[in-house]
Design a protein around this motif. Structure first.
Motif: not given
Length: 114
Positions: A64-93
């Motif tokens: 949700e933070k990535f969705w609201s903080w990026t200029d995605s126009g409501g489509d998060l995968h337009r600005v960040i790939t699923r792998d990039e998002l998972l990489d970020n999640l794995m830094l914390y989990w």
């Protein structure tokens, strides 16, 4: 984080259009996008437990933070790939740092307010 000092009310009539637009953006961000900061700065453990206890809650919080903080126009995968998002999640989990990342707000804002 928005400015910690508001503009001088005596100068509000002298603002440029760009400055008025910036203030409107800050008001909207305060109303709709920064309440998480207030939660984390006053009760970080409340959200912290969910961030380290539930992979679903943690993932929803971060996505949700990535969705609201990026200029995605409501489509998060337009600005960040699923792998990039998972990489970020794995830094914390795996290290379980969701709660400590929330606590950072509590510690930082306490120093600002002292």
């Amino acid at each position: 984080m928005p400015p910690l000092a508001p503009p001088d009310p005596a100068t509000l009539d002298d603002l440029t259009g760009a400055e008025r637009a910036a203030l409107a953006t800050l008001r909207e961000a305060d109303e709709w996008g920064s309440r998480y900061s207030a939660q984390q700065s006053t009760r970080p453990q409340t959200v912290g437990y969910g961030l380290v206890d539930s992979p679903a809650a943690f993932c929803a919080w971060i996505v949700e933070k990535f969705w609201s903080w990026t200029d995605s126009g409501g489509d998060l995968h337009r600005v960040i790939t699923r792998d990039e998002l998972l990489d970020n999640l794995m830094l914390y989990w795996p290290p379980g740092t969701g709660a400590s990342s929330a606590r950072l707000y509590w510690e930082s804002l306490r120093q600002v307010n002292e």
